[in-house]
Write an enzyme that holds these catalytic residues in place. Structure first.
Site, PDB file in Angstrom:
ATOM      1  N   ASN A 210      -7.323  -2.587  14.340  1.00  0.00           N
ATOM      2  CA  ASN A 210      -8.667  -3.057  13.890  1.00  0.00           C
ATOM      3  C   ASN A 210      -8.676  -4.206  12.903  1.00  0.00           C
ATOM      4  O   ASN A 210      -9.896  -4.406  12.421  1.00  0.00           O
ATOM      5  CB  ASN A 210      -9.617  -1.770  13.251  1.00  0.00           C
TER       6      ASN A 210
ATOM      7  N   ASP B 118       0.638  -1.269   0.196  1.00  0.00           N
ATOM      8  CA  ASP B 118       0.031   0.100   0.078  1.00  0.00           C
ATOM      9  C   ASP B 118       0.909   1.423   0.028  1.00  0.00           C
ATOM     10  O   ASP B 118       2.083   1.328   0.089  1.00  0.00           O
ATOM     11  CB  ASP B 118      -0.975   0.033   1.095  1.00  0.00           C
TER      12      ASP B 118
ATOM     13  N   HIS C  61      -7.060  -4.473  10.130  1.00  0.00           N
ATOM     14  CA  HIS C  61      -7.062  -4.450   8.763  1.00  0.00           C
ATOM     15  C   HIS C  61      -5.459  -4.757   8.263  1.00  0.00           C
ATOM     16  O   HIS C  61      -4.665  -5.115   9.100  1.00  0.00           O
ATOM     17  CB  HIS C  61      -6.817  -2.771   8.295  1.00  0.00           C
TER      18      HIS C  61
ATOM     19  N   GLU D  53      -9.610  -1.725   5.227  1.00  0.00           N
ATOM     20  CA  GLU D  53     -10.319  -1.439   6.347  1.00  0.00           C
ATOM     21  C   GLU D  53     -11.499  -1.978   6.646  1.00  0.00           C
ATOM     22  O   GLU D  53     -11.969  -2.686   5.776  1.00  0.00           O
ATOM     23  CB  GLU D  53     -10.579   0.094   6.508  1.00  0.00           C
TER      24      GLU D  53
HETATM   25  C1  GLP Z   1      -0.341   0.452   8.482  1.00  0.00           C
HETATM   26  C2  GLP Z   1      -0.141  -0.634   7.479  1.00  0.00           C
HETATM   27  C3  GLP Z   1      -0.080  -1.940   7.740  1.00  0.00           C
HETATM   28  C4  GLP Z   1       0.448  -2.137   8.870  1.00  0.00           C
HETATM   29  C5  GLP Z   1      -0.086  -1.471  10.075  1.00  0.00           C
HETATM   30  C6  GLP Z   1       0.321  -1.810  11.451  1.00  0.00           C
HETATM   31  O1  GLP Z   1      -1.571   0.833   8.621  1.00  0.00           O
HETATM   32  N1  GLP Z   1      -0.790  -0.020   6.182  1.00  0.00           N
HETATM   33  O2  GLP Z   1       0.090  -2.538   6.487  1.00  0.00           O
HETATM   34  O3  GLP Z   1       0.150  -3.587   9.061  1.00  0.00           O
HETATM   35  O4  GLP Z   1       0.162   0.048   9.851  1.00  0.00           O
HETATM   36  O5  GLP Z   1       1.203  -1.128  11.861  1.00  0.00           O
HETATM   37  P1  GLP Z   1       2.487  -1.272  12.938  1.00  0.00           P
HETATM   38  O6  GLP Z   1       3.383  -2.619  12.386  1.00  0.00           O
HETATM   39  O7  GLP Z   1       3.327  -0.088  12.918  1.00  0.00           O
HETATM   40  O8  GLP Z   1       1.540  -1.737  14.314  1.00  0.00           O
END
Ligand code: GLP
Length: 239
Positions: A134, A66, A136, A141
């Site tokens: 959440n 993404d 995702h 989402e």
């Molecule tokens: C962002 C990314 C996700 C990732 C999430 C969790 O939203 N788009 O791909 O899994 O963050 O991030 P973290 O690993 O910092 O908790």
């Protein structure tokens, strides 16, 4: 399958083994990559293995999950920038074979082209996922249709606030993103999901054993034939 480890370093080592196995068998593999703080230890481990010549990405291709809409690749909060600085510059991958969706210009067109490029590359062999609080995956989402290809998404307030720590002020967090869809992720031949810490425990539990519905996007992984969750004890504490 679930692999529960006691430290983030152990998680990084276990997950890194997957890349060693895959790239030994198939040097030109297509890997799907993720951003966030969770993959950082794994990325350091991949860099270490590359430096020690135990792993090579020289023939591999990568596709990231993404990107924020509106940020160019030289913005220090863009996911392109993150990947260049936290992984690509420290491994032997050909930069021309590292793909991150573009959040600039015509997003619908970028999304369609991204799907085509993944298809032309032969599909993703090993997709890495983090997990949003959440539930995702990528930026899919809650409510994202299960058959979604790469597409534009409006970020929830919860996600924007969770990611605000990286920006100078919460107002600067983009409101939209372009993300591989749930179908894109489910099409990967193998999937690994990594999660660390108590703040992921609820999302992990719902993903692993909750009902499969749109409210927890990662729960659909229960239907994938080859998915492994790599968790620390805190993230696994509600299983
Ligand atoms: C962002 C990314 C996700 C990732 C999430 C969790 O939203 N788009 O791909 O899994 O963050 O991030 P973290 O690993 O910092 O908790």
């Amino acid at each position: 399958m679930k692999i529960i480890v006691d430290t983030p370093e152990a998680l990084a080592r276990f997950a890194a083994e997957r890349y060693v196995t895959l790239l030994n068998k198939k040097p030109d593999a297509v890997i799907g990559l993720a951003t966030g703080s969770t993959p950082l230890g794994l990325y350091r481990e991949l860099q270490r293995l590359c430096a020690e010549k135990k792993l090579s990405f020289a023939k591999a291709t990568s596709f990231n999950l993404d990107e924020y809409v509106g940020l160019s690749g030289d913005h220090d909060q863009s996911y392109r920038y993150f990947m260049d600085h936290n992984l690509f510059q420290g491994i032997d991958i050909d930069p021309k074979k590292t793909f991150v969706p573009s959040g600039l210009g015509d997003i619908a067109k970028n999304a369609e082209e991204y799907e085509d490029m993944i298809g032309l590359a032969g599909g993703i062999d090993l997709q890495l996922l983090g997990l949003g609080q959440n539930g995702h995956i990528g930026f899919n989402e809650p409510g994202t249709p299960l058959n979604s290809p790469t597409h534009e998404i409006e970020l929830t307030e919860n996600t924007r606030m969770a990611n605000a720590r990286f920006f100078a002020s919460p107002d600067e967090v983009p409101t939209h993103a372009i993300s591989m869809g749930i179908r894109t992720v489910m099409n990967a031949k193998s999937v690994i999901l990594i999660a660390l810490g108590e703040n992921k425990a609820d999302a992990v539990a719902k993903s692993v054993k909750g009902p499969i519905d749109l409210s927890v996007p990662a729960a659909v992984l229960q239907l994938h034939p080859d998915v492994t969750f790599y968790l620390d004890e805190a993230a696994a504490s509600r299983l």
